[in-house]
Design a protein around this motif. Sequence first.
Motif, PDB file in Angstrom:
ATOM      1  N   THR A 260     -12.587 -10.000 -54.272  1.00  0.00           N
ATOM      2  CA  THR A 260     -11.951 -11.316 -54.205  1.00  0.00           C
ATOM      3  C   THR A 260     -12.311 -12.054 -52.914  1.00  0.00           C
ATOM      4  OG1 THR A 260      -9.955 -10.354 -53.211  1.00  0.00           O
ATOM      5  CG2 THR A 260     -10.004 -10.544 -55.621  1.00  0.00           C
ATOM      6  N   ASN A 261     -13.325 -11.561 -52.224  1.00  0.00           N
ATOM      7  CA  ASN A 261     -13.707 -12.136 -50.931  1.00  0.00           C
ATOM      8  C   ASN A 261     -14.658 -13.316 -51.137  1.00  0.00           C
ATOM      9  OD1 ASN A 261     -13.784 -12.348 -48.111  1.00  0.00           O
ATOM     10  ND2 ASN A 261     -15.618 -11.058 -47.994  1.00  0.00           N
ATOM     11  N   HIS A 262     -14.138 -14.368 -51.755  1.00  0.00           N
ATOM     12  CA  HIS A 262     -14.967 -15.528 -52.060  1.00  0.00           C
ATOM     13  C   HIS A 262     -15.128 -16.421 -50.831  1.00  0.00           C
ATOM     14  CE1 HIS A 262     -13.565 -14.298 -56.096  1.00  0.00           C
ATOM     15  NE2 HIS A 262     -14.754 -14.744 -56.478  1.00  0.00           N
ATOM     16  N   LYS A 263     -16.342 -16.887 -50.628  1.00  0.00           N
ATOM     17  CA  LYS A 263     -16.600 -17.814 -49.528  1.00  0.00           C
ATOM     18  C   LYS A 263     -15.899 -19.133 -49.804  1.00  0.00           C
ATOM     19  CE  LYS A 263     -21.128 -15.692 -48.664  1.00  0.00           C
ATOM     20  NZ  LYS A 263     -20.964 -14.637 -49.692  1.00  0.00           N
ATOM     21  N   SER A 264     -15.412 -19.760 -48.762  1.00  0.00           N
ATOM     22  CA  SER A 264     -14.753 -21.056 -48.914  1.00  0.00           C
ATOM     23  C   SER A 264     -15.777 -22.124 -49.265  1.00  0.00           C
ATOM     24  CB  SER A 264     -14.027 -21.431 -47.622  1.00  0.00           C
ATOM     25  OG  SER A 264     -14.979 -21.687 -46.586  1.00  0.00           O
ATOM     26  N   VAL A 265     -15.292 -23.236 -49.786  1.00  0.00           N
ATOM     27  CA  VAL A 265     -16.187 -24.354 -50.080  1.00  0.00           C
ATOM     28  C   VAL A 265     -16.853 -24.837 -48.797  1.00  0.00           C
ATOM     29  CG1 VAL A 265     -16.331 -26.703 -50.975  1.00  0.00           C
ATOM     30  CG2 VAL A 265     -14.817 -25.030 -52.078  1.00  0.00           C
ATOM     31  N   ARG A 266     -16.080 -24.901 -47.726  1.00  0.00           N
ATOM     32  CA  ARG A 266     -16.640 -25.354 -46.441  1.00  0.00           C
ATOM     33  C   ARG A 266     -17.797 -24.447 -46.009  1.00  0.00           C
ATOM     34  NH1 ARG A 266     -12.380 -26.135 -44.297  1.00  0.00           N
ATOM     35  NH2 ARG A 266     -12.327 -28.409 -44.206  1.00  0.00           N
ATOM     36  N   LEU A 267     -17.629 -23.150 -46.185  1.00  0.00           N
ATOM     37  CA  LEU A 267     -18.684 -22.219 -45.790  1.00  0.00           C
ATOM     38  C   LEU A 267     -19.905 -22.364 -46.700  1.00  0.00           C
ATOM     39  CD1 LEU A 267     -19.428 -20.054 -43.771  1.00  0.00           C
ATOM     40  CD2 LEU A 267     -18.384 -18.352 -45.269  1.00  0.00           C
ATOM     41  N   ALA A 299     -16.254 -20.757 -60.383  1.00  0.00           N
ATOM     42  CA  ALA A 299     -16.497 -22.064 -61.007  1.00  0.00           C
ATOM     43  C   ALA A 299     -15.913 -23.192 -60.157  1.00  0.00           C
ATOM     44  CB  ALA A 299     -15.894 -22.094 -62.407  1.00  0.00           C
ATOM     45  N   GLU A 300     -14.726 -22.967 -59.598  1.00  0.00           N
ATOM     46  CA  GLU A 300     -14.105 -24.004 -58.761  1.00  0.00           C
ATOM     47  C   GLU A 300     -14.960 -24.309 -57.541  1.00  0.00           C
ATOM     48  OE1 GLU A 300     -10.340 -22.247 -57.979  1.00  0.00           O
ATOM     49  OE2 GLU A 300      -9.568 -22.619 -60.006  1.00  0.00           O
ATOM     50  N   ARG A 301     -15.574 -23.292 -56.974  1.00  0.00           N
ATOM     51  CA  ARG A 301     -16.419 -23.512 -55.797  1.00  0.00           C
ATOM     52  C   ARG A 301     -17.706 -24.251 -56.163  1.00  0.00           C
ATOM     53  NH1 ARG A 301     -12.808 -19.892 -54.691  1.00  0.00           N
ATOM     54  NH2 ARG A 301     -12.295 -19.329 -52.533  1.00  0.00           N
ATOM     55  N   LEU A 302     -18.257 -23.933 -57.329  1.00  0.00           N
ATOM     56  CA  LEU A 302     -19.432 -24.679 -57.772  1.00  0.00           C
ATOM     57  C   LEU A 302     -19.086 -26.152 -57.982  1.00  0.00           C
ATOM     58  CD1 LEU A 302     -21.233 -22.309 -60.330  1.00  0.00           C
ATOM     59  CD2 LEU A 302     -21.574 -22.525 -57.870  1.00  0.00           C
ATOM     60  N   GLU A 303     -17.944 -26.410 -58.590  1.00  0.00           N
ATOM     61  CA  GLU A 303     -17.519 -27.796 -58.820  1.00  0.00           C
ATOM     62  C   GLU A 303     -17.366 -28.538 -57.491  1.00  0.00           C
ATOM     63  OE1 GLU A 303     -16.947 -29.358 -61.705  1.00  0.00           O
ATOM     64  OE2 GLU A 303     -16.353 -27.885 -63.235  1.00  0.00           O
ATOM     65  N   ALA A 304     -16.722 -27.901 -56.521  1.00  0.00           N
ATOM     66  CA  ALA A 304     -16.476 -28.558 -55.241  1.00  0.00           C
ATOM     67  C   ALA A 304     -17.777 -28.791 -54.479  1.00  0.00           C
ATOM     68  CB  ALA A 304     -15.502 -27.732 -54.399  1.00  0.00           C
ATOM     69  N   LEU A 305     -18.674 -27.816 -54.527  1.00  0.00           N
ATOM     70  CA  LEU A 305     -19.981 -28.008 -53.888  1.00  0.00           C
ATOM     71  C   LEU A 305     -20.708 -29.175 -54.548  1.00  0.00           C
ATOM     72  CD1 LEU A 305     -22.219 -27.136 -51.942  1.00  0.00           C
ATOM     73  CD2 LEU A 305     -22.959 -25.456 -53.658  1.00  0.00           C
ATOM     74  N   GLY A 306     -20.619 -29.263 -55.872  1.00  0.00           N
ATOM     75  CA  GLY A 306     -21.256 -30.357 -56.581  1.00  0.00           C
ATOM     76  C   GLY A 306     -20.680 -31.712 -56.217  1.00  0.00           C
ATOM     77  N   THR A 307     -19.381 -31.771 -55.988  1.00  0.00           N
ATOM     78  CA  THR A 307     -18.758 -33.027 -55.567  1.00  0.00           C
ATOM     79  C   THR A 307     -19.301 -33.463 -54.212  1.00  0.00           C
ATOM     80  OG1 THR A 307     -16.742 -32.547 -56.818  1.00  0.00           O
ATOM     81  CG2 THR A 307     -16.552 -34.129 -55.011  1.00  0.00           C
ATOM     82  N   TRP A 308     -19.432 -32.501 -53.285  1.00  0.00           N
ATOM     83  CA  TRP A 308     -19.989 -32.833 -51.961  1.00  0.00           C
ATOM     84  C   TRP A 308     -21.433 -33.302 -52.091  1.00  0.00           C
ATOM     85  CZ3 TRP A 308     -24.041 -31.746 -48.838  1.00  0.00           C
ATOM     86  CH2 TRP A 308     -23.932 -32.155 -47.507  1.00  0.00           C
TER      87      TRP A 308
END
Length: 424
Positions: A260-267, A299-308
């Motif tokens: 569960t050690n997912h990298k943050s969107v910022r990272l 999936a949430e992190r991919l979405e957020a990276l895509g928004t940036w």
Amino acid sequence: MPMQPWFPDAKLGIFLHYGIYAVDGVWESWSFYTGQVSHERYMKQLDGFTASRYDPAAWADLFARAGARYAVLTARHHDGVSLWDTAQGDLNVVRHTPAGRDLLTGYTEALRDRGLKVGLYYSHSDWNHPDYASAVHPSPRKAGVVDNPFASARPGEEDPEAWARYLAYREAQVGELVDRFRPDLLWFDGEWERTEEQWRMRELREMVLARNPETVFNARLLGHGDYATPEQGVPLQAPQGPWELCLTVNDSWGFQHQDTNHKSVRLLVRYFTETIGMGGNLLLGVGPREDGTIPAEQAERLEALGTWIAKHREAVYGTGAGLPAGHHYGPSTLSADGRTLYLMCFDPPRENVGVRGLHNRIRRVSVVGSGAEVAHRVVGGHGRIPGVLWIDAPAAADVDEFATVLAVELDGELDLYRGAGRSV
């Protein structure tokens, strides 16, 4: 063959390790190789691999929203389990799992429907093939090859005829992938256990290009690839030529329940911008569950990276590597015409952002995404030694949550000073 122009401008790809190892959530292939689980237990996962919710169109939609331009799927990992109905051998998900169908056709069609390039991963090694452990690396200790019965013959027990059969099997499988799925990119792995000559890498490349001359190869063809593939860490110096950083969203390539050690969107934004700022692509790895669904956290992190990326697309696509280290405290990219620098600022600028060594006059500085113009001035300088460009911090409303990007419009192509200053 020259590098296909789509690759260096793709910037982001998605790496999918999908296979029977997701059933128990164990280390893909390596878990039985290292004895983490028994070989029998590992292969028992065939019975639980259903792909019951596998929806490649949903995958492709997610990847497009993430800003990716290509994806790479594990057509066959080191365990030898193929995701298509190969005519070579019997070990595939069509014949031996409840999934009961080829999983590559839908993937390739869905990606192409959305304008994404198709990548397929294939391991040279197959730790389940009866002929694979028939050869040994001539310098195993020097090459870091572990003496393992799944991978290597004992010295003096080599079987050249068996090894020739294995190479014929591998080349036939790769030929199937090229003829049936026409991948834009072949991402090879598992090369370390033999030499270039043992693998017949040159012949393999020539065989593929004879079938599809536009194929792109990663570096794991031992001297016959098109681009470098550093793994799990941004290099301190960019490799020569095109390159790609492969990086996991958490700590695992395939799905593992306990990770569960997912990298943050910022990272992730930081990894992405540092990579493209050095001229590379980021190949971001996610691990689907055995049913084919991508975990929500990933999936949430991919979405957020895509928004940036969508907000800052002018600083991403159509750009190349930016300033060398020391000119700006952060990564940067440079427009194709060399006339606009894009400065990435991970922390909200507090007073000024400095840029050293610009001979160019500055036409304008603005915040990418909002378009707000910010004041700037050059302080100091002596003769051919330029002063420091100081850019005022943007207003709080123009600061991005993950990384603020400043567009510095130059009066001509980038002209950098790289000297040591006046010495006498």
